[in-house]
Design a protein around this motif. Structure first.
Motif, PDB file in Angstrom:
ATOM      1  N   ALA A 109      46.815  70.228  82.487  1.00 15.90           N
ATOM      2  CA  ALA A 109      47.133  70.548  84.547  1.00 15.90           C
ATOM      3  C   ALA A 109      48.046  70.976  84.402  1.00 15.90           C
ATOM      4  CB  ALA A 109      46.631  69.018  85.037  1.00 15.90           C
ATOM      5  N   THR A 110      47.524  71.514  85.090  1.00 18.74           N
ATOM      6  CA  THR A 110      49.352  73.039  86.179  1.00 18.74           C
ATOM      7  C   THR A 110      49.908  72.382  86.970  1.00 18.74           C
ATOM      8  OG1 THR A 110      47.913  74.119  87.385  1.00 18.74           O
ATOM      9  CG2 THR A 110      48.025  74.829  84.810  1.00 18.74           C
ATOM     10  N   PRO A 111      51.289  72.332  87.634  1.00 18.62           N
ATOM     11  CA  PRO A 111      51.134  71.630  89.324  1.00 18.62           C
ATOM     12  C   PRO A 111      50.012  71.927  90.065  1.00 18.62           C
ATOM     13  CG  PRO A 111      52.845  72.537  87.797  1.00 18.62           C
ATOM     14  CD  PRO A 111      51.825  73.283  87.090  1.00 18.62           C
ATOM     15  N   THR A 112      49.246  72.899  89.904  1.00 17.26           N
ATOM     16  CA  THR A 112      48.148  73.338  90.767  1.00 17.26           C
ATOM     17  C   THR A 112      47.310  73.010  90.862  1.00 17.26           C
ATOM     18  OG1 THR A 112      47.949  75.866  89.727  1.00 17.26           O
ATOM     19  CG2 THR A 112      49.956  75.459  91.525  1.00 17.26           C
ATOM     20  N   GLY A 113      46.987  72.351  90.040  1.00 15.62           N
ATOM     21  CA  GLY A 113      45.860  71.306  89.726  1.00 15.62           C
ATOM     22  C   GLY A 113      45.094  72.282  88.674  1.00 15.62           C
ATOM     23  N   ASP A 114      44.999  73.655  88.119  1.00 15.46           N
ATOM     24  CA  ASP A 114      44.288  74.201  87.346  1.00 15.46           C
ATOM     25  C   ASP A 114      44.380  73.264  86.281  1.00 15.46           C
ATOM     26  OD1 ASP A 114      44.429  76.520  89.515  1.00 15.46           O
ATOM     27  OD2 ASP A 114      45.333  77.151  88.385  1.00 15.46           O
ATOM     28  N   VAL A 115      43.124  73.229  84.950  1.00 16.07           N
ATOM     29  CA  VAL A 115      43.277  73.457  83.697  1.00 16.07           C
ATOM     30  C   VAL A 115      43.006  74.148  82.523  1.00 16.07           C
ATOM     31  CG1 VAL A 115      42.086  71.593  82.369  1.00 16.07           C
ATOM     32  CG2 VAL A 115      42.350  71.196  85.031  1.00 16.07           C
ATOM     33  N   PHE A 116      44.082  74.257  81.852  1.00 20.12           N
ATOM     34  CA  PHE A 116      44.020  74.437  80.379  1.00 20.12           C
ATOM     35  C   PHE A 116      44.050  73.533  79.342  1.00 20.12           C
ATOM     36  CE2 PHE A 116      46.566  76.364  76.593  1.00 20.12           C
ATOM     37  CZ  PHE A 116      46.056  77.173  77.089  1.00 20.12           C
ATOM     38  N   SER A 117      42.588  74.439  78.760  1.00 23.94           N
ATOM     39  CA  SER A 117      41.708  73.517  77.267  1.00 23.94           C
ATOM     40  C   SER A 117      42.210  74.253  76.448  1.00 23.94           C
ATOM     41  CB  SER A 117      40.730  72.997  77.968  1.00 23.94           C
ATOM     42  OG  SER A 117      40.270  72.421  76.979  1.00 23.94           O
ATOM     43  N   MET A 118      42.882  73.860  75.445  1.00 26.77           N
ATOM     44  CA  MET A 118      42.075  74.574  73.892  1.00 26.77           C
ATOM     45  C   MET A 118      41.627  73.537  72.994  1.00 26.77           C
ATOM     46  SD  MET A 118      46.870  74.911  73.498  1.00 26.77           S
ATOM     47  CE  MET A 118      46.925  72.908  74.407  1.00 26.77           C
ATOM     48  N   GLY A 119      40.523  73.706  72.578  1.00 25.29           N
ATOM     49  CA  GLY A 119      39.231  73.451  71.474  1.00 25.29           C
ATOM     50  C   GLY A 119      39.646  73.743  70.301  1.00 25.29           C
ATOM     51  N   LEU A 120      38.708  72.946  69.373  1.00 27.63           N
ATOM     52  CA  LEU A 120      38.268  72.978  68.204  1.00 27.63           C
ATOM     53  C   LEU A 120      37.659  72.437  67.480  1.00 27.63           C
ATOM     54  CD1 LEU A 120      42.188  72.033  66.087  1.00 27.63           C
ATOM     55  CD2 LEU A 120      40.770  74.087  66.759  1.00 27.63           C
ATOM     56  N   GLN A 121      36.289  72.570  66.641  1.00 26.05           N
ATOM     57  CA  GLN A 121      35.394  72.054  66.587  1.00 26.05           C
ATOM     58  C   GLN A 121      35.534  72.090  65.018  1.00 26.05           C
ATOM     59  OE1 GLN A 121      31.886  74.228  68.514  1.00 26.05           O
ATOM     60  NE2 GLN A 121      31.889  75.319  66.967  1.00 26.05           N
ATOM     61  N   ALA A 122      34.578  71.632  64.247  1.00 27.54           N
ATOM     62  CA  ALA A 122      33.586  71.327  62.651  1.00 27.54           C
ATOM     63  C   ALA A 122      32.352  71.290  62.350  1.00 27.54           C
ATOM     64  CB  ALA A 122      35.636  71.120  61.738  1.00 27.54           C
ATOM     65  N   GLY A 123      31.532  71.150  61.854  1.00 24.80           N
ATOM     66  CA  GLY A 123      30.589  71.308  60.851  1.00 24.80           C
ATOM     67  C   GLY A 123      30.237  71.800  60.356  1.00 24.80           C
ATOM     68  N   LEU A 124      28.950  71.423  59.859  1.00 27.11           N
ATOM     69  CA  LEU A 124      28.277  71.750  59.145  1.00 27.11           C
ATOM     70  C   LEU A 124      27.055  73.086  59.311  1.00 27.11           C
ATOM     71  CD1 LEU A 124      27.883  69.356  56.791  1.00 27.11           C
ATOM     72  CD2 LEU A 124      29.229  71.235  55.669  1.00 27.11           C
ATOM     73  N   VAL A 125      26.267  74.531  58.613  1.00 25.89           N
ATOM     74  CA  VAL A 125      25.577  75.409  59.102  1.00 25.89           C
ATOM     75  C   VAL A 125      24.631  75.621  57.678  1.00 25.89           C
ATOM     76  CG1 VAL A 125      24.873  77.281  59.791  1.00 25.89           C
ATOM     77  CG2 VAL A 125      27.419  76.852  60.587  1.00 25.89           C
ATOM     78  N   ASN A 126      23.556  75.586  58.014  1.00 27.42           N
ATOM     79  CA  ASN A 126      22.188  75.598  56.657  1.00 27.42           C
ATOM     80  C   ASN A 126      21.607  76.669  57.120  1.00 27.42           C
ATOM     81  OD1 ASN A 126      19.478  74.167  56.132  1.00 27.42           O
ATOM     82  ND2 ASN A 126      21.140  74.008  54.410  1.00 27.42           N
ATOM     83  N   ILE A 127      21.277  77.222  56.316  1.00 29.21           N
ATOM     84  CA  ILE A 127      20.306  78.565  56.393  1.00 29.21           C
ATOM     85  C   ILE A 127      19.241  78.554  55.710  1.00 29.21           C
ATOM     86  CG2 ILE A 127      20.414  80.764  56.638  1.00 29.21           C
ATOM     87  CD1 ILE A 127      23.135  81.154  57.785  1.00 29.21           C
ATOM     88  N   ASN A 128      18.353  77.975  55.953  1.00 30.42           N
ATOM     89  CA  ASN A 128      17.059  77.858  55.169  1.00 30.42           C
ATOM     90  C   ASN A 128      16.034  79.109  55.103  1.00 30.42           C
ATOM     91  OD1 ASN A 128      15.247  76.222  53.524  1.00 30.42           O
ATOM     92  ND2 ASN A 128      14.345  76.301  55.069  1.00 30.42           N
ATOM     93  N   TYR A 129      15.601  79.437  54.381  1.00 31.27           N
ATOM     94  CA  TYR A 129      14.071  80.338  54.050  1.00 31.27           C
ATOM     95  C   TYR A 129      13.190  80.026  53.409  1.00 31.27           C
ATOM     96  CZ  TYR A 129      17.783  83.766  55.474  1.00 31.27           C
ATOM     97  OH  TYR A 129      19.201  84.735  55.119  1.00 31.27           O
ATOM     98  N   ASP A 130      11.834  80.444  54.128  1.00 29.04           N
ATOM     99  CA  ASP A 130      10.869  79.152  54.149  1.00 29.04           C
ATOM    100  C   ASP A 130       9.749  80.231  52.820  1.00 29.04           C
ATOM    101  OD1 ASP A 130       8.362  78.476  52.813  1.00 29.04           O
ATOM    102  OD2 ASP A 130       8.263  77.473  55.219  1.00 29.04           O
ATOM    103  N   TYR A 131       9.637  80.952  52.235  1.00 28.67           N
ATOM    104  CA  TYR A 131       9.513  82.141  51.342  1.00 28.67           C
ATOM    105  C   TYR A 131       7.963  81.890  50.901  1.00 28.67           C
ATOM    106  CZ  TYR A 131      13.663  83.884  49.883  1.00 28.67           C
ATOM    107  OH  TYR A 131      15.040  83.792  50.540  1.00 28.67           O
ATOM    108  N   ASN A 132       7.390  80.414  51.100  1.00 28.64           N
ATOM    109  CA  ASN A 132       5.871  80.519  50.809  1.00 28.64           C
ATOM    110  C   ASN A 132       5.024  80.512  52.215  1.00 28.64           C
ATOM    111  OD1 ASN A 132       6.102  78.927  48.507  1.00 28.64           O
ATOM    112  ND2 ASN A 132       6.952  76.830  49.487  1.00 28.64           N
ATOM    113  N   ARG A 133       5.801  81.403  52.954  1.00 30.27           N
ATOM    114  CA  ARG A 133       5.241  81.620  54.729  1.00 30.27           C
ATOM    115  C   ARG A 133       4.929  83.006  54.500  1.00 30.27           C
ATOM    116  NH1 ARG A 133       7.691  80.148  60.228  1.00 30.27           N
ATOM    117  NH2 ARG A 133       5.611  81.132  60.376  1.00 30.27           N
TER     118      ARG A 133
END
Length: 305
Positions: A109-133
């Motif tokens: 928080a700044t003296p004027t009431g403004d907000v500065f935020s720093m963020g991180l995220q981590a995770g998993l991504v699954n990409i899937n192809y259904d060739y039977n379709r």
């Protein structure tokens, strides 16, 4: 109409084989919860929040893109920290992506009431192809038989957010790592990092109205980007009504209604105007958002971002 639907379906089917990398799912209601594209937004408003968004793109076309998102976040440790998690399921044609992330943010928080935020995220991504379709005339295609049907990779993201009572600016790269997949004889990049820049301002001196223009730029390279311009009015501190333009080729209308002090319901509609193959197939998006005071320093109050 049937021939057009089949042609568009085939386009979605073979889209993964024609592009070097796919783009992130497109959202229309990002201006109501940006945690899905910027981890620095996590826990920003000093409440516990859960938001669900379901988006059906080009309704009426077989294999059209659908995106379902669930985000949960909360501020903690005297509201200096934000903690959250998100689950995203995105599908089109024979392709489906599932992504899970956990996010952390730290607010200054700044003296004027403004907000500065720093963020991180981590995770998993699954990409899937259904060739039977796929309905194929020949089933002995070496490329398809040897193609990698599914891949799961870890990913990481970073974001920054600056907010005052009148405006905000956000910058983020929610997934920093490329994702590669074997297409049956060669390896290709299925995902490349995206850069997001967002900003908005609220004019709060218009009698019973509030006016909020905002923009979002999603950039991958000079040929793959999306630029959104949105303008919304807040009526009687309860109902948002807005219009948006994406790449000046898609128009949209959106609304959000506040029910009591905790519940918000939203709907958005989009329609392409410069693509004759898709004109007439609208995109619909529904949102449900819940704010709760679960910790001692949580507080429900009016917020514009």
């Amino acid at each position: 109409m049937m021939k057009k639907s089949r042609l568009l379906f085939l386009t979605f089917i073979f889209l993964p084989f024609c592009l070097n990398a796919q783009q992130d799912p497109l959202y229309n209601q990002y201006f109501f919860n940006q945690a899905m594209i910027n981890p620095a937004y996590t826990g920003l408003n000093n409440v516990f929040n859960t938001t669900a968004i379901s988006r059906l793109q080009w309704a009426g076309i077989d294999g059209a893109p659908t995106t379902n998102t669930l985000n949960v976040s909360s501020s903690a440790f005297k509201n200096k920290v934000g903690l959250g998690a998100s689950l995203i399921y995105d599908s089109y044609g024979i392709n489906s992506n599932t992504e899970f992330n956990i996010a952390y943010s730290y607010k200054i928080a700044t003296p004027t009431g403004d907000v500065f935020s720093m963020g991180l995220q981590a995770g998993l991504v699954n990409i899937n192809y259904d060739y039977n379709r796929l309905t194929l005339q020949y089933v002995d295609d070496v490329i398809l038989n040897n193609a990698q049907a599914s891949v799961t990779e870890e990913n990481f993201g970073v974001g920054f957010w600056y907010m005052s009572k009148d405006y905000y600016v956000g910058l983020s790269v929610p997934r920093m790592l490329d994702i590669n997949i074997n297409d049956g004889g060669m390896e290709s990049t299925r995902y490349r990092r995206h850069y997001y820049l967002s900003a908005g301002y609220v004019f709060d001196q218009l009698f019973a109205l509030k006016f909020k223009p905002s923009i979002l730029l999603m950039y991958m390279d000079k040929d793959n980007y999306a630029f959104d311009v949105n303008a919304s009015f807040l009526l009687n501190e309860a109902i948002w009504l807005g219009a948006s333009f994406r790449n000046f080729g898609t128009v949209g209308l959106n609304t959000q209604m506040k029910v009591g002090e905790t519940l918000k319901l939203g709907y958005a509609f989009e329609l392409p105007v410069n693509n004759t193959a898709l004109t007439g197939f609208g995109t619909h998006s529904l949102m449900v958002s819940l704010d709760l005071e679960l910790l001692g320093r949580h507080g429900l109050g009016r917020r514009f971002f």
